[in-house]
Write an enzyme that holds these catalytic residues in place. Structure first.
Site, mmCIF file in Angstrom:
data_model
loop_
_atom_site.group_PDB
_atom_site.id
_atom_site.type_symbol
_atom_site.label_atom_id
_atom_site.label_comp_id
_atom_site.label_asym_id
_atom_site.label_seq_id
_atom_site.Cartn_x
_atom_site.Cartn_y
_atom_site.Cartn_z
ATOM 1 N N ILE A 140 0.917 -1.145 0.000
ATOM 2 C CA ILE A 140 0.000 0.000 0.000
ATOM 3 C C ILE A 140 0.956 1.195 0.000
ATOM 4 O O ILE A 140 1.525 1.533 1.027
ATOM 5 C CB ILE A 140 -0.915 0.029 1.236
ATOM 6 C CG1 ILE A 140 -1.790 -1.224 1.305
ATOM 7 C CG2 ILE A 140 -1.772 1.308 1.223
ATOM 8 C CD1 ILE A 140 -2.584 -1.360 2.597
ATOM 9 N N PRO A 141 1.209 1.806 -1.151
ATOM 10 C CA PRO A 141 2.330 2.727 -1.308
ATOM 11 C C PRO A 141 2.132 4.112 -0.668
ATOM 12 O O PRO A 141 2.064 5.135 -1.347
ATOM 13 C CB PRO A 141 2.490 2.824 -2.825
ATOM 14 C CG PRO A 141 1.101 2.612 -3.340
ATOM 15 C CD PRO A 141 0.477 1.604 -2.401
ATOM 16 N N CYS A 142 2.102 4.132 0.648
ATOM 17 C CA CYS A 142 1.906 5.383 1.369
ATOM 18 C C CYS A 142 3.043 6.376 1.112
ATOM 19 O O CYS A 142 2.856 7.586 1.262
ATOM 20 C CB CYS A 142 1.737 5.124 2.865
ATOM 21 S SG CYS A 142 3.076 4.189 3.621
ATOM 22 N N HIS A 143 4.207 5.890 0.695
ATOM 23 C CA HIS A 143 5.324 6.792 0.394
ATOM 24 C C HIS A 143 5.014 7.688 -0.807
ATOM 25 O O HIS A 143 5.634 8.728 -0.978
ATOM 26 C CB HIS A 143 6.611 5.991 0.149
ATOM 27 C CG HIS A 143 6.559 5.097 -1.049
ATOM 28 N ND1 HIS A 143 5.872 3.892 -1.047
ATOM 29 C CD2 HIS A 143 7.090 5.229 -2.277
ATOM 30 C CE1 HIS A 143 5.998 3.325 -2.238
ATOM 31 N NE2 HIS A 143 6.731 4.122 -3.006
#
Length: 187
Positions: A140-143
């Site tokens: 889950i690419p929160c970056h």
């Protein structure tokens, strides 16, 4: 009510030691690279205290190879993976689903994501809270979610915003200003 058995594995990447947790119904946790395997193992045990360290299944082994590919700077896609988000609220699941649509090298802001989901005036704050509590970072690419004005914002993973910046750079995104998006009043 039957409890879910979680397993996890610690593995090395070009950027350090990661850990991945899974259950029958999907990937349940991920730890971004840390300097030492034992530190990473401890973080996963704190997150999922009843999880059992295990040899990865073939499927999890393939996901681990994608993670290794990512951390050498080659494009990797995680959007097709089945996730176990059973411990999350419906709102957070919606936020995580929207975040997963951000492909390699594409970033957005907390506010833009909140607008896409019609979350109203406090939406950016809600997005920030969901990103801070993301149980499966990278996948889950929160970056890829930035603060107002395209600033880095926060990052609760090992290495903090330095790690966030390095991940964005791996994806070919330019350096992002690390100063806070919100400034205090000067009085």
């Amino acid at each position: 009510m039957m409890s879910t058995t979680h397993h996890y594995a610690v593995f090395e990447t070009a950027r350090g030691f990661c850990a991945m947790a899974w259950a029958e119904n999907g990937i349940a946790g991920f730890r971004l690279p840390g300097e030492a395997a034992e530190e990473t193992r401890g973080a996963m045990r704190r997150r999922l205290p009843s999880a059992i360290e295990a040899e990865p299944s073939v499927w999890i082994g393939q996901v681990i190879e994608r993670v290794r590919t990512y951390f050498v700077g080659d494009e990797a896609d995680f959007s097709d993976l089945v996730l176990d988000l059973s411990g999350q609220t419906d709102l957070y699941r919606r936020i995580y689903d929207a975040t997963r649509r951000l492909g390699w090298g594409i970033a957005t802001t907390y506010g833009a994501l909140a607008g896409e989901l019609d979350l109203g005036p406090a939406g950016a704050w809600t997005i920030g809270q969901a990103m801070a509590k993301n149980p499966i970072p990278l996948i889950i690419p929160c970056h890829r979610v930035l603060a107002a004005g395209g600033k880095l914002g926060g990052f609760s993973a090992p290495g903090g915003t330095v790690s966030k910046q390095r991940m964005l750079e791996l994806e070919g995104l330019p350096s992002v200003e690390a100063s806070p998006a919100q400034q205090s009043f000067g009085f």
